[in-house]
Design an enzyme around this catalytic site. Structure first.
Site, PDB file in Angstrom:
ATOM      1  N   HIS A  34       3.093 -10.786  12.701  1.00 22.83           N
ATOM      2  CA  HIS A  34       3.142 -12.345  13.057  1.00 22.83           C
ATOM      3  C   HIS A  34       2.972 -12.606  14.583  1.00 22.83           C
ATOM      4  O   HIS A  34       2.330 -13.349  15.197  1.00 22.83           O
ATOM      5  CB  HIS A  34       4.274 -12.768  12.711  1.00 22.83           C
ATOM      6  CG  HIS A  34       4.449 -14.493  12.735  1.00 22.83           C
ATOM      7  ND1 HIS A  34       3.357 -15.016  12.272  1.00 22.83           N
ATOM      8  CD2 HIS A  34       5.161 -15.326  13.515  1.00 22.83           C
ATOM      9  CE1 HIS A  34       3.743 -16.690  12.792  1.00 22.83           C
ATOM     10  NE2 HIS A  34       4.916 -16.772  13.267  1.00 22.83           N
ATOM     11  N   GLU A  77      17.513 -30.018  -1.072  1.00 18.39           N
ATOM     12  CA  GLU A  77      16.544 -29.631  -2.144  1.00 18.39           C
ATOM     13  C   GLU A  77      15.863 -30.979  -2.737  1.00 18.39           C
ATOM     14  O   GLU A  77      14.875 -31.158  -2.713  1.00 18.39           O
ATOM     15  CB  GLU A  77      16.706 -28.870  -3.058  1.00 18.39           C
ATOM     16  CG  GLU A  77      15.796 -28.586  -4.340  1.00 18.39           C
ATOM     17  CD  GLU A  77      14.499 -28.146  -3.919  1.00 18.39           C
ATOM     18  OE1 GLU A  77      13.625 -27.686  -4.425  1.00 18.39           O
ATOM     19  OE2 GLU A  77      14.465 -27.519  -2.599  1.00 18.39           O
ATOM     20  N   HIS A  94       3.077 -22.121  -1.643  1.00 23.57           N
ATOM     21  CA  HIS A  94       3.724 -23.364  -1.467  1.00 23.57           C
ATOM     22  C   HIS A  94       3.623 -23.833  -0.076  1.00 23.57           C
ATOM     23  O   HIS A  94       3.345 -25.167   0.256  1.00 23.57           O
ATOM     24  CB  HIS A  94       5.189 -23.308  -2.070  1.00 23.57           C
ATOM     25  CG  HIS A  94       5.660 -25.081  -2.258  1.00 23.57           C
ATOM     26  ND1 HIS A  94       4.863 -25.714  -2.948  1.00 23.57           N
ATOM     27  CD2 HIS A  94       6.828 -25.337  -1.891  1.00 23.57           C
ATOM     28  CE1 HIS A  94       5.753 -26.889  -3.031  1.00 23.57           C
ATOM     29  NE2 HIS A  94       6.698 -26.791  -2.429  1.00 23.57           N
ATOM     30  N   HIS A 137       9.337 -25.278  15.012  1.00 21.83           N
ATOM     31  CA  HIS A 137       8.340 -24.399  14.971  1.00 21.83           C
ATOM     32  C   HIS A 137       7.395 -24.433  13.933  1.00 21.83           C
ATOM     33  O   HIS A 137       6.227 -24.492  14.077  1.00 21.83           O
ATOM     34  CB  HIS A 137       8.749 -22.923  15.074  1.00 21.83           C
ATOM     35  CG  HIS A 137       7.883 -21.716  15.210  1.00 21.83           C
ATOM     36  ND1 HIS A 137       7.115 -21.772  16.126  1.00 21.83           N
ATOM     37  CD2 HIS A 137       7.611 -20.661  14.581  1.00 21.83           C
ATOM     38  CE1 HIS A 137       6.367 -20.712  16.164  1.00 21.83           C
ATOM     39  NE2 HIS A 137       6.779 -20.114  15.092  1.00 21.83           N
ATOM     40  N   HIS A 170      13.791 -33.508  -0.406  1.00 25.29           N
ATOM     41  CA  HIS A 170      12.641 -32.959  -0.321  1.00 25.29           C
ATOM     42  C   HIS A 170      11.594 -33.317  -1.475  1.00 25.29           C
ATOM     43  O   HIS A 170      10.588 -33.461  -1.281  1.00 25.29           O
ATOM     44  CB  HIS A 170      12.753 -31.271  -0.007  1.00 25.29           C
ATOM     45  CG  HIS A 170      11.375 -30.619   0.163  1.00 25.29           C
ATOM     46  ND1 HIS A 170      11.097 -29.422  -0.700  1.00 25.29           N
ATOM     47  CD2 HIS A 170      10.229 -31.061   0.455  1.00 25.29           C
ATOM     48  CE1 HIS A 170       9.764 -29.074  -0.504  1.00 25.29           C
ATOM     49  NE2 HIS A 170       9.246 -29.899   0.426  1.00 25.29           N
TER      50      HIS A 170
END
Length: 354
Positions: free
Chosen positions: A248, A74, A139, A305, A77
């Protein structure tokens, strides 16, 4: 010749790619709550490593036991996101200072600054609202928007791209539609990820051996559900996650249909390189999506992906930018001269690949 700020914009774009991939890695390793506070981690600027700091962390957040590796996922990032924010601030300041220069983009860097501020807020709410899917998806969309706008800024500052001879309005509208459906598919992908529905259908092309399994769309797309207490791992039942996953997939089929039609039209307009770039990005993304299902979501493929989605989005940004209408009659006349037109095998994307 490139304009001042091009290199900084290019650096910021590279940082945005890293931030998007790190965000996916953080989400996929279930490290979104690796630090239960924001912007620090258990009250520190970094992950507490010493026994004394870890004891303080346990005292401050007894309900959130420290997992060091998730904390670092975290925080790394956040560090890269912070560096990206500073780079965008630099671009905005430079744009304001040079606003009187001809052809200098000013609104775009200021828009980017507003988007990155909103992204910081969504990053905070992701933690404080305990991975509420609506916030997590927003986000993710903000990250892709930041990357796309930075790439557009690079194109405008590069000085390498002249407008192509005007193509039919139908092709430009199709390119815009392609961009829209990919954005919607990215949003669906974020909803899949934030609701932990990526493996809701473990087989292809069917789902649980059926073409239309039992699904709960009402709960799968209940966008006004209450907040909390904690969405780590997801709270939806199997039928709701199946509805999200299958939607999706249907979105992927829509994206494929629109982008392949666009690629065909680009080829007909004498733009084979743009067409090939679009088909290549689409094929890569579809292949990675299928691998996610068949291989049961391996981490490297799942992160790739996300990167493939960003790649397809950027290709469509490039296509829409290159297909913009020619408004300068002199430039249009020069571009329409036979000597200026590319050979059939070369295509007009030479500048894009330099």
């Amino acid at each position: 010749m490139s304009k001042p700020g091009y290199r900084l914009a290019l650096l910021a774009t590279a940082l945005a790619v890293v931030v998007v991939l790190l965000g996916a890695y953080t989400r996929l390793t279930h490290a979104g709550l690796g630090c239960p506070d924001w912007p620090g981690c258990y009250g520190f600027l970094g992950v507490p490593m010493s026994e004394h700091k870890q004891a303080l962390a346990a005292e401050r957040f007894p309900q959130a036991p420290l997992e060091v590796h998730k904390g670092w996922n975290e925080m790394v990032h956040r560090y890269f996101a912070g560096a990206l924010g500073l780079a965008i601030l630099g671009l905005a300041v430079q744009a304001v200072r040079r606003r009187d220069e001809a052809g200098r983009p000013v609104k775009l860097p200021l828009l980017l600054l507003g988007v990155v501020i909103a992204q910081a807020l969504f990053g905070m709410w992701t933690v404080t609202l305990q991975l509420w899917p609506q916030v997590v998806t927003a986000h993710l969309l903000g990250g892709f928007a930041t990357l796309s706008l930075l790439f557009l800024l690079c194109l405008r500052l590069s000085g390498r791209f002249q407008a192509l001879p005007a193509v039919p309005i139908g092709v430009r509208l199709l390119a815009a539609a392609g961009l829209c459906v990919v954005v919607l598919q990215v949003a669906l992908g974020g909803w899949v990820s934030s609701n932990y529905a990526a493996v809701a259908c473990p087989d292809l092309p069917t789902c649980h051996g059926q073409w239309w399994p039992e699904m709960d769309f009402a709960n799968g797309f209940h966008l006004t559900q209450h907040i909390g207490p904690n969405y780590l791992g997801g709270l939806l039942y199997s039928e709701a996650r199946t509805a999200i996953h299958l939607t999706h997939r249907l979105g992927a089929l829509t994206v494929a249909a629109v982008t392949l039609l666009l690629a065909w039209q680009l080829w007909r307009q004498g733009l084979p390189r743009l067409a090939a770039l679009l088909v290549g990005a689409l094929a890569l993304q579809i292949g990675l999506g299928m691998a996610n299902v068949l291989l049961h979501l391996p981490l490297a493929v799942a992160v790739a992906h996300n990167g493939g989605g960003a790649c397809l989005l950027l290709v469509l940004v490039l296509i829409n930018y290159r297909l913009r209408a020619v408004t300068d009659p002199v430039a249009a006349a020069s571009l329409d001269r036979p000597a200026a037109r590319p050979h059939a095998g070369d295509g007009p994307l030479t500048a894009a690949t330099e």
